[in-house]
Motif scaffolding. Structure first.
Motif, PDB file in Angstrom:
ATOM      1  N   ALA A  99       0.834  -1.207   0.000  1.00 48.13           N
ATOM      2  CA  ALA A  99       0.000   0.000   0.000  1.00 48.13           C
ATOM      3  C   ALA A  99       0.870   1.258   0.000  1.00 48.13           C
ATOM      4  O   ALA A  99       0.561   2.234  -0.689  1.00 48.13           O
ATOM      5  N   ASP A 100       1.958   1.210   0.741  1.00 50.58           N
ATOM      6  CA  ASP A 100       2.869   2.353   0.803  1.00 50.58           C
ATOM      7  C   ASP A 100       3.478   2.626  -0.565  1.00 50.58           C
ATOM      8  O   ASP A 100       3.534   3.774  -1.020  1.00 50.58           O
ATOM      9  N   LEU A 101       3.912   1.578  -1.232  1.00 54.09           N
ATOM     10  CA  LEU A 101       4.481   1.728  -2.573  1.00 54.09           C
ATOM     11  C   LEU A 101       3.450   2.313  -3.533  1.00 54.09           C
ATOM     12  O   LEU A 101       3.740   3.260  -4.273  1.00 54.09           O
ATOM     13  N   LEU A 102       2.228   1.761  -3.508  1.00 56.63           N
ATOM     14  CA  LEU A 102       1.163   2.277  -4.377  1.00 56.63           C
ATOM     15  C   LEU A 102       0.865   3.741  -4.073  1.00 56.63           C
ATOM     16  O   LEU A 102       0.674   4.546  -4.985  1.00 56.63           O
ATOM     17  N   HIS A 103       0.844   4.080  -2.785  1.00 61.46           N
ATOM     18  CA  HIS A 103       0.575   5.465  -2.403  1.00 61.46           C
ATOM     19  C   HIS A 103       1.666   6.402  -2.934  1.00 61.46           C
ATOM     20  O   HIS A 103       1.372   7.490  -3.429  1.00 61.46           O
ATOM     21  N   LYS A 104       2.907   5.963  -2.841  1.00 59.86           N
ATOM     22  CA  LYS A 104       4.029   6.800  -3.274  1.00 59.86           C
ATOM     23  C   LYS A 104       4.055   7.026  -4.783  1.00 59.86           C
ATOM     24  O   LYS A 104       4.615   8.016  -5.236  1.00 59.86           O
TER      25      LYS A 104
END
Length: 133
Positions: A99-104
């Motif tokens: 999720a963090d990667l997608l958010h970034k």
């Protein structure tokens, strides 16, 4: 209001309360990344504590290793230990990292992944609390 309130509600097994805090945090800015990072830190901390406990360290020693005052560890951290299995914590960490990667990269599905993880963790914490009663 900080992600701590979201986390506390998750640990209580109260996903509706967690979403109310999340919505309040999101009113002015997109705080998805902040909430994800806060939950990741908590999950990593729980994994470390489980490892330290299994190696026989005392609460005092664990508090020192994770960098919190022993009183804070006893009153605020230790009650949250054991709400989730190690497998669940690892699954959560994997989901939150994705999720963090997608958010970034600006992918809006990161928020949905975060919300799904809040529900999953809340339900497991609630089931654990029922099991302890």
């Amino acid at each position: 209001l900080t992600p701590k309130e979201v986390l506390d509600a998750v640990c209580e097994g109260r996903s509706v309360k967690a979403f109310a805090f999340l919505d309040k945090l999101q009113e002015n800015n997109d705080e998805t990344g902040w909430v994800i990072a806060f939950l990741q830190r908590h999950i990593i901390q729980m994994l470390l504590i489980e490892r330290f406990r299994s190696s026989g360290l005392s609460g005092q020693e664990i508090a020192e290793k994770i960098g919190v005052h022993p009183f804070v560890y006893r009153k605020m951290v230790e009650p949250k230990v054991g709400l989730w299995s190690q497998d669940s914590l690892l699954k959560s960490l994997d989901t939150l990292c994705n999720a963090d990667l997608l958010h970034k990269v600006g992918n809006s599905s990161a928020g949905l992944m975060l919300e799904a993880e809040i529900v999953r963790l809340s339900e497991e914490a609630l089931n654990d609390k029922r099991g302890r009663s």
